[in-house]
Each structure stands twice: as structure tokens, then as C-alpha cells.
Write a protein that holds these residues in place. Structure first.
Motif, PDB file in Angstrom:
ATOM      1  N   ARG A 136      39.664 -67.738  25.755  1.00  0.00           N
ATOM      2  CA  ARG A 136      39.767 -66.350  26.105  1.00  0.00           C
ATOM      3  C   ARG A 136      39.871 -65.627  24.968  1.00  0.00           C
ATOM      4  NH1 ARG A 136      41.069 -63.612  30.704  1.00  0.00           N
ATOM      5  NH2 ARG A 136      41.554 -65.467  31.738  1.00  0.00           N
TER       6      ARG A 136
ATOM      7  N   THR B  65      37.808 -51.656  31.869  1.00  0.00           N
ATOM      8  CA  THR B  65      36.971 -52.778  31.184  1.00  0.00           C
ATOM      9  C   THR B  65      36.337 -52.585  29.920  1.00  0.00           C
ATOM     10  OG1 THR B  65      35.099 -52.680  32.539  1.00  0.00           O
ATOM     11  CG2 THR B  65      36.996 -54.175  33.381  1.00  0.00           C
TER      12      THR B  65
ATOM     13  N   GLY C 144      35.900 -55.374  26.630  1.00  0.00           N
ATOM     14  CA  GLY C 144      34.650 -56.042  26.127  1.00  0.00           C
ATOM     15  C   GLY C 144      34.334 -55.752  24.584  1.00  0.00           C
TER      16      GLY C 144
ATOM     17  N   ASP D  85      34.470 -62.446  27.591  1.00  0.00           N
ATOM     18  CA  ASP D  85      35.363 -62.781  28.510  1.00  0.00           C
ATOM     19  C   ASP D  85      34.728 -62.564  30.030  1.00  0.00           C
ATOM     20  OD1 ASP D  85      37.069 -64.122  27.044  1.00  0.00           O
ATOM     21  OD2 ASP D  85      38.569 -62.581  26.861  1.00  0.00           O
ATOM     22  N   SER D  86      33.913 -61.559  29.810  1.00  0.00           N
ATOM     23  CA  SER D  86      33.290 -61.274  31.265  1.00  0.00           C
ATOM     24  C   SER D  86      31.606 -61.847  31.210  1.00  0.00           C
ATOM     25  CB  SER D  86      33.324 -59.922  31.649  1.00  0.00           C
ATOM     26  OG  SER D  86      32.486 -59.149  30.355  1.00  0.00           O
ATOM     27  N   THR D  87      31.089 -61.699  32.395  1.00  0.00           N
ATOM     28  CA  THR D  87      29.676 -62.165  32.365  1.00  0.00           C
ATOM     29  C   THR D  87      28.852 -61.090  32.644  1.00  0.00           C
ATOM     30  OG1 THR D  87      28.345 -64.044  33.342  1.00  0.00           O
ATOM     31  CG2 THR D  87      29.776 -62.757  34.918  1.00  0.00           C
TER      32      THR D  87
ATOM     33  N   GLY E  22      33.508 -66.011  29.375  1.00  0.00           N
ATOM     34  CA  GLY E  22      32.616 -65.615  30.210  1.00  0.00           C
ATOM     35  C   GLY E  22      31.450 -66.432  30.266  1.00  0.00           C
TER      36      GLY E  22
ATOM     37  N   ARG F   5      30.417 -69.301  33.177  1.00  0.00           N
ATOM     38  CA  ARG F   5      29.724 -68.832  34.329  1.00  0.00           C
ATOM     39  C   ARG F   5      28.183 -68.542  33.815  1.00  0.00           C
ATOM     40  NH1 ARG F   5      32.549 -64.001  37.494  1.00  0.00           N
ATOM     41  NH2 ARG F   5      30.514 -64.371  38.985  1.00  0.00           N
TER      42      ARG F   5
END
Length: 279
Positions: A16, A137, A141, A199-201, A233, A236
Motif C-alpha cells: 500500500r 480521493t 492518488g 492504490d486504487s484501480t 490497486g 485487481r
């Protein structure tokens, strides 16, 4: 150069990038907003003259009026620049508060929205809806991506390698490709590095793969291409990550690392620089 590790081992090393934050914890920014709102609630009436008076005496807190109409600081600054030719809301609040309030009311319905929100009772659903918005968010990012860029730049600096960040380099047949770090510079690229942390997709991960594929495609035989990739991220989007790993396994790029393997990145970067006579 280090050899390619098995894909599953690479995936296991992903970590992370952004810290887990307690959304209920207070921060200096939150406390400043709380104080600004408290002073707004003390106004006997919400009208143009009372808000102009408040803005003049609370110039540092004027961005809260932007929040009241759904504008974060950057959007507020953009609106002020368009209207006044300046993004300095503190100076505008001190020198031209009446005009500032008039603009916010005419363009963003400030007076009505502030009256409604001052008198409304909010519940947990309202709080969670607000947190779900893009403002909750977006900065995270950017911070996760910048973390890797800062780390690899610090390594290049420590090795005494001149470099530039976030530019394009020239490769075969004059074609160019993006890179997040270039040694020594964009016009004389010898080593290029992609830094991709998420960390996000989302589609940005696919874009990252495309950029690295482009780097591998245009590289000259004498140019080294590395990629530092991390963030949960990618768990996924393993198919996208595997495309980059395949470039490494098939020697189309020279190395692929996570933050956990930056020591190996440092060694490989130093080795490449030595072979090229740069260090």
C-alpha cells in the motif's frame, strides 16, 4: 542487471502506498474549517453585506465559502482567476470583499446555499456521501504516484546522476515516449524509468501499461529501461501488471521493481550508469 523474478513473487511484494487515515480524526485543516464555520454561524443574517464584512475579517478562511458552494480550493482559484485575474482569495477578501461575495453569489448561488446549509441538520448518510465524492480521493492518488517518483529521484541524486522528471525521451527513428525519470536529460536519454504507483484501480493502470510498452518499443539498444511499480490497486489488474512483467521476462525492459526492492533498483541503476560511463 537483475533477472526477472516469478510473477507471483512480484505480486506478493506489492504494498500500500497511501496511509490508512482515520476519517474521524481531527487535523489542523479540519479545525480551521470548524472555527470558520462557527464564526459564520454567529452572523445574525446571511446577506451580501454581512458576508463581505466576514470575508474582510476572516480572509484566510474565505475558501470555506467555496466549500459551501461545492468548490475546492483549486476550483475556487480558477473561478477567481477568470473573474478577477487573480487566484489570491486572501488578498481579494481583504481588498475587494464586496465584489468577491457578489461574484460567488451571482455565479454559484452563495447566499441561498449558505442559508440552507446553516439551518440544515446533517446525519451520518450526509457525512458518508460527502466522503464518497471525488475530493475525498483525488489528492491521495496523486500522492501515491508521487511517492515512487520522489524515491527514485532521491536514489539518482544520491548516486550523483543528473536527471529530469516527467518528460519524454527520444528513441528509435526519432520517436518519443514518456518517462517519469530520465538520466541525464530528455535530449540525451541513456536511462529511463517509469514510476507507476496506484492504490486504487481504473483505466489509469491500463494507461501505465501502454506507456511502459511504448518505452520498450522506441528504446535504442544503448538505452536502459526500468519500471518501478507498486500499490495494491494492481491486485485487481493483474492482467495489466503481467503485461509489464512479460516485458521484463522477455528482456524488452531491463528491470522491474517495487518499493520493497529499491535496493536492487539502486544497484541496477548504478550498474547501468557505470556501463554507460555516467557514474
Amino acid at each position: 542487471m537483475s533477472g526477472a523474478v516469478p510473477f507471483d513473487d512480484y505480486v506478493a511484494s506489492l504494498g500500500r502506498l497511501t496511509a490508512i487515515v482515520d476519517p474521524t480524526a481531527s487535523t489542523p485543516e479540519a479545525e480551521a474549517i470548524t472555527e470558520a464555520v462557527a464564526s459564520l454561524e454567529q452572523l445574525p443574517d446571511v446577506d451580501a453585506s454581512s458576508l463581505a464584512w466576514w470575508a474582510r475579517h476572516n480572509a484566510q478562511s474565505v475558501h470555506v465559502l467555496g466549500l459551501a458552494v461545492g468548490l475546492g480550493q483549486e476550483k475556487l482559484k480558477a473561478a477567481l482567476t477568470t473573474e478577477f485575474g487573480s487566484a489570491g482569495f486572501v488578498t481579494l477578501a481583504r481588498r475587494r470583499p464586496t465584489e468577491l461575495i457578489a461574484m460567488l453569489d451571482e455565479q454559484f448561488d452563495l447566499l441561498r446555499l449558505l442559508r440552507v446549509q446553516r439551518n440544515r441538520t446533517y446525519g451520518l448518510a450526509d457525512v458518508l456521501i460527502a466522503r464518497a465524492g471525488p475530493r475525498a480521493t483525488a489528492s491521495g492518488g496523486q500522492a501515491s504516484g508521487r511517492k515512487i517518483e520522489d524515491e527514485i529521484s532521491a536514489i539518482a541524486t544520491d548516486l550523483g546522476l543528473p536527471h529530469t522528471q516527467r518528460s519524454r525521451f527520444t528513441g528509435r527513428q526519432g520517436r518519443t515516449a514518456p518517462a517519469d525519470l530520465i538520466v541525464p536529460d530528455a535530449d540525451n536519454a541513456s536511462i529511463v524509468v517509469a514510476a507507476k504507483g496506484f492504490d486504487s484501480t481504473g483505466s489509469k493502470l491500463t494507461d501505465a501499461v501502454r506507456e511502459i510498452e511504448e518505452m520498450a518499443e522506441v528504446r535504442l539498444p544503448r538505452q536502459y529501461v526500468f519500471a518501478v511499480i507498486d500499490g495494491i490497486g494492481w491486485h485487481r489488474r493483474k492482467a495489466d501488471l503481467k503485461k509489464i512483467h512479460s516485458l521484463w521476462a522477455n528482456d524488452h525492459i531491463d528491470g522491474m521493481y517495487t518499493l520493497a526492492s529499491l535496493d536492487q533498483f539502486r544497484a541496477d541503476l548504478r550498474d547501468a550508469a557505470t556501463r554507460l560511463g555516467l557514474g
